[in-house]
Scaffold this active site. Structure first.
Site, PDB file in Angstrom:
ATOM      1  N   GLY A  47       0.769  -1.244   0.000  1.00 18.91           N
ATOM      2  CA  GLY A  47       0.000   0.000   0.000  1.00 18.91           C
ATOM      3  C   GLY A  47       0.797   1.289   0.000  1.00 18.91           C
ATOM      4  N   ASP A 106      -5.107   2.020  10.738  1.00 18.18           N
ATOM      5  CA  ASP A 106      -6.515   1.718  11.003  1.00 18.18           C
ATOM      6  C   ASP A 106      -6.629   1.212  12.447  1.00 18.18           C
ATOM      7  OD1 ASP A 106      -9.207   1.271  10.174  1.00 18.18           O
ATOM      8  OD2 ASP A 106      -8.761  -0.798   9.671  1.00 18.18           O
TER       9      ASP A 106
HETATM   10  P1  5GP Z   1      -4.322  -1.934  10.780  1.00 18.77           P
HETATM   11  O1  5GP Z   1      -3.414  -3.087  11.106  1.00 18.77           O
HETATM   12  O2  5GP Z   1      -3.902  -0.616  11.356  1.00 18.77           O
HETATM   13  O3  5GP Z   1      -5.757  -2.265  11.095  1.00 18.77           O
HETATM   14  O4  5GP Z   1      -4.349  -1.822   9.226  1.00 18.77           O
HETATM   15  C1  5GP Z   1      -3.387  -1.245   8.534  1.00 18.77           C
HETATM   16  C2  5GP Z   1      -3.407  -1.699   7.086  1.00 18.77           C
HETATM   17  O5  5GP Z   1      -4.694  -2.056   6.629  1.00 18.77           O
HETATM   18  C3  5GP Z   1      -2.998  -0.532   6.235  1.00 18.77           C
HETATM   19  O6  5GP Z   1      -1.625  -0.539   6.065  1.00 18.77           O
HETATM   20  C4  5GP Z   1      -3.732  -0.799   4.953  1.00 18.77           C
HETATM   21  O7  5GP Z   1      -2.916  -1.571   4.120  1.00 18.77           O
HETATM   22  C5  5GP Z   1      -4.954  -1.563   5.356  1.00 18.77           C
HETATM   23  N1  5GP Z   1      -6.121  -0.644   5.445  1.00 18.77           N
HETATM   24  C6  5GP Z   1      -6.673  -0.084   6.536  1.00 18.77           C
HETATM   25  N2  5GP Z   1      -7.699   0.718   6.220  1.00 18.77           N
HETATM   26  C7  5GP Z   1      -7.783   0.683   4.867  1.00 18.77           C
HETATM   27  C8  5GP Z   1      -8.632   1.343   3.926  1.00 18.77           C
HETATM   28  O8  5GP Z   1      -9.525   2.145   4.224  1.00 18.77           O
HETATM   29  N3  5GP Z   1      -8.376   1.066   2.613  1.00 18.77           N
HETATM   30  C9  5GP Z   1      -7.408   0.197   2.214  1.00 18.77           C
HETATM   31  N4  5GP Z   1      -7.273  -0.011   0.908  1.00 18.77           N
HETATM   32  N5  5GP Z   1      -6.579  -0.422   3.074  1.00 18.77           N
HETATM   33  C10 5GP Z   1      -6.775  -0.177   4.384  1.00 18.77           C
HETATM   34 MG    MG Z   2      -0.514  -0.797   4.598  1.00 22.46          MG
END
Ligand code: 5GP
Ligand code: MG
Length: 187
Positions: A47, A106
């Protein structure tokens, strides 16, 4: 079919992103110029690939650039809370300042796991530079290491966003802006 047709609305345009990336680069340059060892930029694949590419081209310091991969989403839109690291660093970060470059924070699971992992490799500080932050969805509090700082491009409303590196089922990463897809695409 044209990708634009899948997008319901644009949250940040190419110009807005570019402007903010320049601002973040200036902040980082100011913070790291006085240090005698330039930081290692570590992009979280896949990403962060566009953000990392745009950001590092604005940093006129002798930095290293690498990628790490953490998988927690599979093909869906909800984190499964237990990221794996299937692709590790090539650069030796022992005694280095590391800046982890993320597309979006996130729940905080991915970063918390990556920070622990990089800390265990002996980094002297760990900063985070994320383009987007969705504070409404935070579940895990992560701690920066040493004099690490937190850089954030934009606060993101609680939508699943795509574009500028971010995917839905591995598509839409190549959109030059960040937006939300039409509901029928997600279902
Ligand atoms: P976390 O581990 O903080 O829940 O998620 C982080 C990863 O989830 C981010 O690096 C991203 O790759 C993916 N992610 C979180 N929210 C989104 C979103 O709204 N859109 C997309 N495409 N990926 C997300
Ligand atoms: Mg990511």
């Amino acid at each position: 079919m044209d990708l634009e047709y899948h997008v319901e609305k644009i949250l940040w345009t190419e110009q807005q992103i570019s402007h903010r990336v320049s601002e973040l680069a200036s902040e980082i340059i100011q913070d790291f110029t006085p240090q005698n060892n330039a930081p290692a930029f570590v992009g979280v694949a896949t990403g962060a690939f566009l953000f990392l590419a745009d950001l590092v081209r604005k940093i006129q310091l002798p930095i290293s650039v690498d990628f790490i991969r953490a998988d927690s989403y599979g093909l869906g839109t909800v984190s499964n809370g237990n990221p794996r690291i299937p692709f590790d660093l090539k650069v030796d970060v022992q005694g280095k300042h590391v800046i982890l470059v993320e597309d979006i924070v996130d729940t905080g699971n991915t970063l918390s796991c990556l920070i622990d992992h990089i800390k265990s490799k002996g980094a002297s500080s760990i900063s985070v530079c994320t383009l987007l932050d969705k504070p409404a969805r935070r579940k895990v509090h992560f701690e920066l290491v040493g004099k690490g700082k937190y850089y954030c491009g934009f606060e993101c409303p609680d939508y699943f966003v795509v574009g500028y590196g971010m995917d839905f089922a591995e598509l839409y990463r190549n959109l030059p802006y960040i937006g939300v897809l039409k509901p029928e695409i997600y279902s």
